[in-house]
Design a protein around this motif. Sequence first.
Motif, PDB file in Angstrom:
ATOM      1  N   GLN A 347      11.758  -4.761  -3.335  1.00 26.34           N
ATOM      2  CA  GLN A 347      11.396  -3.395  -2.965  1.00 26.34           C
ATOM      3  C   GLN A 347       9.969  -3.067  -3.369  1.00 26.34           C
ATOM      4  O   GLN A 347       9.225  -2.431  -2.614  1.00 26.34           O
ATOM      5  N   VAL A 348       9.550  -3.519  -4.552  1.00 26.10           N
ATOM      6  CA  VAL A 348       8.179  -3.260  -5.015  1.00 26.10           C
ATOM      7  C   VAL A 348       7.172  -3.930  -4.100  1.00 26.10           C
ATOM      8  O   VAL A 348       6.186  -3.317  -3.668  1.00 26.10           O
ATOM      9  N   VAL A 349       7.416  -5.201  -3.777  1.00 28.63           N
ATOM     10  CA  VAL A 349       6.492  -5.936  -2.911  1.00 28.63           C
ATOM     11  C   VAL A 349       6.422  -5.294  -1.537  1.00 28.63           C
ATOM     12  O   VAL A 349       5.323  -5.096  -0.980  1.00 28.63           O
ATOM     13  N   ALA A 350       7.572  -4.944  -0.965  1.00 32.06           N
ATOM     14  CA  ALA A 350       7.594  -4.341   0.370  1.00 32.06           C
ATOM     15  C   ALA A 350       6.847  -3.007   0.395  1.00 32.06           C
ATOM     16  O   ALA A 350       6.098  -2.722   1.337  1.00 32.06           O
ATOM     17  N   GLU A 351       7.018  -2.210  -0.644  1.00 31.38           N
ATOM     18  CA  GLU A 351       6.358  -0.898  -0.679  1.00 31.38           C
ATOM     19  C   GLU A 351       4.846  -1.034  -0.774  1.00 31.38           C
ATOM     20  O   GLU A 351       4.091  -0.319  -0.106  1.00 31.38           O
ATOM     21  N   VAL A 352       4.369  -1.952  -1.610  1.00 34.08           N
ATOM     22  CA  VAL A 352       2.926  -2.160  -1.739  1.00 34.08           C
ATOM     23  C   VAL A 352       2.351  -2.681  -0.423  1.00 34.08           C
ATOM     24  O   VAL A 352       1.275  -2.255   0.017  1.00 34.08           O
ATOM     25  N   LEU A 353       3.057  -3.585   0.244  1.00 32.12           N
ATOM     26  CA  LEU A 353       2.586  -4.091   1.535  1.00 32.12           C
ATOM     27  C   LEU A 353       2.486  -2.967   2.566  1.00 32.12           C
ATOM     28  O   LEU A 353       1.486  -2.850   3.289  1.00 32.12           O
ATOM     29  N   ARG A 354       3.522  -2.119   2.645  1.00 29.62           N
ATOM     30  CA  ARG A 354       3.481  -0.988   3.588  1.00 29.62           C
ATOM     31  C   ARG A 354       2.286  -0.092   3.300  1.00 29.62           C
ATOM     32  O   ARG A 354       1.558   0.313   4.217  1.00 29.62           O
ATOM     33  N   THR A 355       2.083   0.222   2.036  1.00 33.16           N
ATOM     34  CA  THR A 355       0.997   1.128   1.655  1.00 33.16           C
ATOM     35  C   THR A 355      -0.359   0.553   2.035  1.00 33.16           C
ATOM     36  O   THR A 355      -1.223   1.251   2.589  1.00 33.16           O
ATOM     37  N   GLN A 356      -0.591  -0.696   1.736  1.00 32.76           N
ATOM     38  CA  GLN A 356      -1.885  -1.309   1.999  1.00 32.76           C
ATOM     39  C   GLN A 356      -2.125  -1.509   3.501  1.00 32.76           C
ATOM     40  O   GLN A 356      -3.260  -1.389   3.976  1.00 32.76           O
ATOM     41  N   MET A 357      -1.086  -1.812   4.249  1.00 36.41           N
ATOM     42  CA  MET A 357      -1.239  -1.918   5.709  1.00 36.41           C
ATOM     43  C   MET A 357      -1.587  -0.559   6.306  1.00 36.41           C
ATOM     44  O   MET A 357      -2.451  -0.445   7.177  1.00 36.41           O
ATOM     45  N   ALA A 358      -0.933   0.485   5.829  1.00 39.59           N
ATOM     46  CA  ALA A 358      -1.228   1.832   6.306  1.00 39.59           C
ATOM     47  C   ALA A 358      -2.639   2.251   5.938  1.00 39.59           C
ATOM     48  O   ALA A 358      -3.348   2.887   6.719  1.00 39.59           O
ATOM     49  N   ALA A 359      -3.087   1.856   4.738  1.00 40.64           N
ATOM     50  CA  ALA A 359      -4.445   2.187   4.317  1.00 40.64           C
ATOM     51  C   ALA A 359      -5.474   1.523   5.238  1.00 40.64           C
ATOM     52  O   ALA A 359      -6.503   2.111   5.566  1.00 40.64           O
ATOM     53  N   GLY A 360      -5.180   0.311   5.663  1.00 34.98           N
ATOM     54  CA  GLY A 360      -6.092  -0.381   6.557  1.00 34.98           C
ATOM     55  C   GLY A 360      -6.190   0.299   7.908  1.00 34.98           C
ATOM     56  O   GLY A 360      -7.267   0.370   8.518  1.00 34.98           O
ATOM     57  N   VAL A 361      -5.076   0.831   8.405  1.00 33.12           N
ATOM     58  CA  VAL A 361      -5.088   1.538   9.685  1.00 33.12           C
ATOM     59  C   VAL A 361      -5.886   2.823   9.588  1.00 33.12           C
ATOM     60  O   VAL A 361      -6.676   3.171  10.474  1.00 33.12           O
ATOM     61  N   ARG A 362      -5.726   3.567   8.470  1.00 33.03           N
ATOM     62  CA  ARG A 362      -6.450   4.834   8.303  1.00 33.03           C
ATOM     63  C   ARG A 362      -7.953   4.634   8.237  1.00 33.03           C
ATOM     64  O   ARG A 362      -8.724   5.457   8.723  1.00 33.03           O
ATOM     65  N   THR A 363      -8.412   3.504   7.616  1.00 34.59           N
ATOM     66  CA  THR A 363      -9.847   3.290   7.501  1.00 34.59           C
ATOM     67  C   THR A 363     -10.416   2.716   8.783  1.00 34.59           C
ATOM     68  O   THR A 363     -11.605   2.734   8.980  1.00 34.59           O
TER      69      THR A 363
END
Length: 363
Positions: A347-363
């Motif tokens: 769960q920790v790994v999946a959440e960090v991956l989701r967050t960082q992928m979303a951050a890349g889309v926003r930038t």
Amino acid sequence: MTPTPSHTFVGAGHMPGRTWWRAPGDPVEDLGPASRQPWPDGHPAAYVAADLLVAAVNTALILRKPLLVTGKPGTGKSELAERLAYEFDLGAVLRFEAQSLSEANDLFYRFDYMRQMVTTKLMEGGQATKEDALAMNFVEFGPLGWAVLRALGRDELPEMVARHTSHLPATAARSVVLIDEIDKASRDFPNDLLNGIDRLSFTLREAGNTSIQGPQRDSALRPIVVVTSNSERDLPAPFLRRCVFVHIDDPTPEQLAAIVRRRVFGDQGQPPTDEDGLPPLYAGLLRAFVELRDHKELRHRIGTSELLDLAQAARDQGMDGHDVGPTVVSRLLGWVSAMAKHPDDRQVVAEVLRTQMAAGVRT
């Protein structure tokens, strides 16, 4: 005696014309300089060595001393030996996996007394010949033993040894010896090991006390010895004094990006970039790894090799890295077991991956 320029370690980039053997007898593989394909998994041409590591290797080569390499699991300690063998075109890495019951003499040879006893019984019953019962049939050479034999060449070996090592080259050759995870061996093993490396000679007691003397200290044929440790316990001071030492730190984000580019996308050219020379999906994966590798909530620490596993899985499944949409991210999350090695970590790994992928889309 200073090594020739051809035996100065570079540690970066493809070496045109070099070949690579995984093990004796494996087919030779040569990826030409025109190749734009990703390096095969684990290919040493993709190994990236920092300047400090390059300097330490060259110091060990100049002094002809073993190189002791420490660092966290997954930082490329063992792979360094593969890179050296590849870059200097020295053939198979001769490996020794240290264990709690390992003895230094095992590095030279072991004698299979049990098989000898069985063969003797068979011979008494007429089911085996005197030739079958020759002592050399029960000798199993270790990595340092093979390094000594290769450094002499088959033509220089005692006849009884040469007959049982017919696959050796007739002329002398240098070797790379890897002694992996020495901190798992007994307390006496490290010092006994260095005594053996210093002498580079051994006696086959069971085969008529046949003595085999390897190359002298100033010989260019002395093996390159790489010793790794995960620092699970302290090593003896006399051992440390007789080694060249280097610690491989966790790669910086810039170094990680270079490793992913070379290992996943190939050595020639770069893919269309988002940041650090990586497409958005892989840039996000790299950011997630940097956050995860020191994450306090993880039960199992994630290493560089696990980042590469997940990146390679994505690349093998046709992800060019430009699509970071929900479908692609969902597929990537299905492979988190390449990173998460404990049920509580998924769960920790999946959440960090989701967050960082979303951050890349926003930038």
